[in-house]
Design an enzyme around this catalytic site. Structure first.
Site, mmCIF file in Angstrom:
data_model
loop_
_atom_site.group_PDB
_atom_site.id
_atom_site.type_symbol
_atom_site.label_atom_id
_atom_site.label_comp_id
_atom_site.label_asym_id
_atom_site.label_seq_id
_atom_site.Cartn_x
_atom_site.Cartn_y
_atom_site.Cartn_z
ATOM 1 N N SER B 145 0.796 -1.253 -0.023
ATOM 2 C CA SER B 145 0.151 0.025 -0.220
ATOM 3 C C SER B 145 0.881 1.165 -0.070
ATOM 4 O O SER B 145 2.100 1.191 0.243
ATOM 5 C CB SER B 145 -0.880 -0.011 1.203
ATOM 6 O OG SER B 145 -1.412 1.440 1.595
ATOM 7 N N TYR B 158 -3.494 -2.181 9.950
ATOM 8 C CA TYR B 158 -3.119 -2.379 8.580
ATOM 9 C C TYR B 158 -1.900 -1.596 7.984
ATOM 10 O O TYR B 158 -1.109 -2.032 7.330
ATOM 11 C CB TYR B 158 -4.467 -1.660 7.935
ATOM 12 C CG TYR B 158 -4.359 -1.714 6.455
ATOM 13 C CD1 TYR B 158 -4.746 -2.823 5.619
ATOM 14 C CD2 TYR B 158 -4.016 -0.687 5.628
ATOM 15 C CE1 TYR B 158 -4.568 -2.802 4.212
ATOM 16 C CE2 TYR B 158 -3.962 -0.478 4.220
ATOM 17 C CZ TYR B 158 -4.097 -1.858 3.532
ATOM 18 O OH TYR B 158 -3.969 -1.613 2.066
#
Lengths: 253, 258
Positions: B145, B158
């Site tokens: 990400s 996350y």
């Protein structure tokens, strides 16, 4: 000399050579130390400190245990998995243990301590002990690097959420340090092999890490948060060398 | 058709709005045979394999939970049995929950660590072992990400797993280089995938417009753009790239300001 009298600092997680050295350094600067030891850890540290058994893997109990500690000014959060293994040889059990000890339990502890500090209303300090493997990927550190890099990211985000409460969160990344997990590499030939790659020419000692922790828990560091600081004698700065494998031969000790 | 004759496996690829499907489709567009895997949206999994076949490639749907090492190992066995080999693995399956640091629950922490970290471990280990056995190198590409570079509030666990992916990829790239296996990761920014539908900051048209304006290139990313980046790492063009991180985020991760 930094004066930490009137500060109570919790040292929680892995109670190994590094954590004990940090605790001793903080104590020499005047801090009162609480050692939070996992219940099945039977170490009797050579340290004049309050020893408090905790259940690191159980966030609800841990929260109660931390509340019961009373006045706290900050905490040193100490991961305990620093083993070297090649990725292809790592087992699912290794990953389970390491991620629990280095990331999940540290997250629970940080959260519980933060809530306690918020309730006290005077801000505070969270300091995660870590490794340079979280800053630069190194051979045979897939587990250490991954788990401690996760912890570094968590520290940054916790720093954002805890800033309004006057709590700072920082990470201290040690390089080669005299500790249980480096001992097998630090035989005389291994030691000189490693020292060649360290600009300051020596292996670090736990007190080197402790000295930075003293600064970070002191009032001098009030405006530092979300930072990671390597304490590695410059180890990360030197390039790879031809014919020089990253680690010396490991000898059982 | 730069990937003709190659066999690829993509985890987390069942949903047709997922980055995993963007990757699978892009690989098939270059001629690769593709195994699509998922544990969520399994009702769509066979449809994705059919989509691959409709593109003239061999397609195989394998439902497996990446958090279960035995299921991952069986998935690779089945891939080799049915398609003969594995050359490209996109370890893409991931999960997200939105909670502030003080509100993180143990159950969600465990779930995110299991899928986003241990899932990658099991998939990459099985992939590397098979590729070493084949002796012809290989390509492993993780989906991390933009949060591998910069952190955002409301999803600390996350974000932690995605930053950890960079360290993981780096160490694997070093250790697997002697086997000519490259390991890289892509960093999607804001993609309007099913995964992101519940994001608290994206629940009204105004909020979505606001998010659009935060991105320097003023739009969301498309799953096909994530797929094309994986094709680069998987193709001969990417042969000399290993341990790298490619942000594909319209500039979201460059700075605080756009």
């Amino acid at each position: 000399m930094i004066d930490l009298s009137n500060k109570t600092i919790l040292v929680i997680g892995g109670i190994h050579d590094l954590a004990l050295g940090v605790a001793q350094t903080l104590q020499s600067a005047g801090a009162e130390i609480i050692l939070a030891v996992h219940q099945d850890q039977l170490v009797a540290p050579q340290l004049h400190a309050r020893v408090q058994p905790v259940t690191l893997h159980d966030p609800i109990q841990l929260s109660q245990q931390i509340q019961a500690m009373g006045k706290l000014d900050g905490a040193i959060l100490s991961p305990s998995w620093f083993n070297f293994n090649s990725f292809l040889d790592t087992t699912a059990a290794d990953w389970d243990t390491a991620l629990a000890q280095n990331f999940e339990n540290m997250t629970y502890a940080a959260q519980a301590i933060a809530r306690h500090l918020i309730a006290q209303g005077k801000g505070g300090r969270l300091i995660f002990l870590s490794s340079v493997a979280s800053i630069m990927p190194l051979v045979e550190t897939s587990i250490v690097g991954t788990s401690l890099t996760a912890l570094w990211a968590l520290a940054k985000m916790a720093a954002v959420d805890l800033g309004p409460h006057g709590i700072t969160v920082n990470v201290v990344a040690g390089g080669w340090i005299e500790a249980e997990w480096t001992k097998p590499y630090l035989h005389p030939t291994g030691r000189s092999y490693i020292q060649e790659g360290i600009p300051l020419g020596r292996i670090g000692i736990p007190q080197d890490i402790g000295n930075l922790c003293c600064f970070l828990v002191s009032d001098l560091a009030a405006y530092i948060t979300g930072a990671i600081i390597p304490v590695d004698g410059g180890y990360l700065l030197t390039p790879a060398e031809q014919g020089h494998s990253p680690y010396p031969e490991k000898i059982d000790v | 058709m730069r990937l003709k004759g190659k066999v690829a496996l993509v985890t987390g690829a069942a949903n047709d709005r997922s980055i995993g499907w963007g990757i699978a489709k892009s690989l098939a567009e270059e001629g690769a045979d593709v195994v699509v895997n998922d544990i969520a949206h399994t009702d769509e999994l066979e449809a994705r394999a059919n989509d691959i076949r409709a593109m003239g490639c061999r397609g195989l749907a394998v439902a497996a939970d990446v958090t279960q090492q035995t299921q991952v190992d069986s998935m690779f066995e089945r891939t080799v049995q049915e398609l003969g080999r594995v050359d490209i693995v996109a370890s893409n399956a991931g999960i997200i929950r939105w909670e502030r640091f003080l509100d993180i629950t143990p159950a969600n922490l465990r779930l995110i660590v299991d899928v986003n970290l241990k899932g990658n471990v099991y998939v990459c280990q099985a992939a590397a072992r098979e590729m070493i056995k084949q002796g012809e190198g290989g390509r492993i590409i993780l989906t991390s990400s933009v949060q591998s570079d910069v952190q955002f509030p409301i999803n600390p666990i996350y974000g932690a797993t995605k930053k950890a992916a960079h360290s993981f990829v780096g160490t694997l790239a070093l250790e697997l280089a002697p086997h000519n296996i490259t390991v890289n990761h892509i960093g999607p920014g804001w993609v309007r995938s099913a995964l992101n539908d519940p994001a608290p900051g994206l629940q009204t048209p105004q909020a979505i417009e606001q998010q659009r304006l935060v991105v320097p290139l003023k739009r969301d990313g498309w799953i096909s753009e994530m797929g094309r980046a994986v094709v680069y790492f998987a193709s001969p063009d990417g042969a000399y790239t290993t341990g790298a991180f490619l942000r594909i985020d319209g500039g979201l991760g460059i700075s605080k300001y756009s």
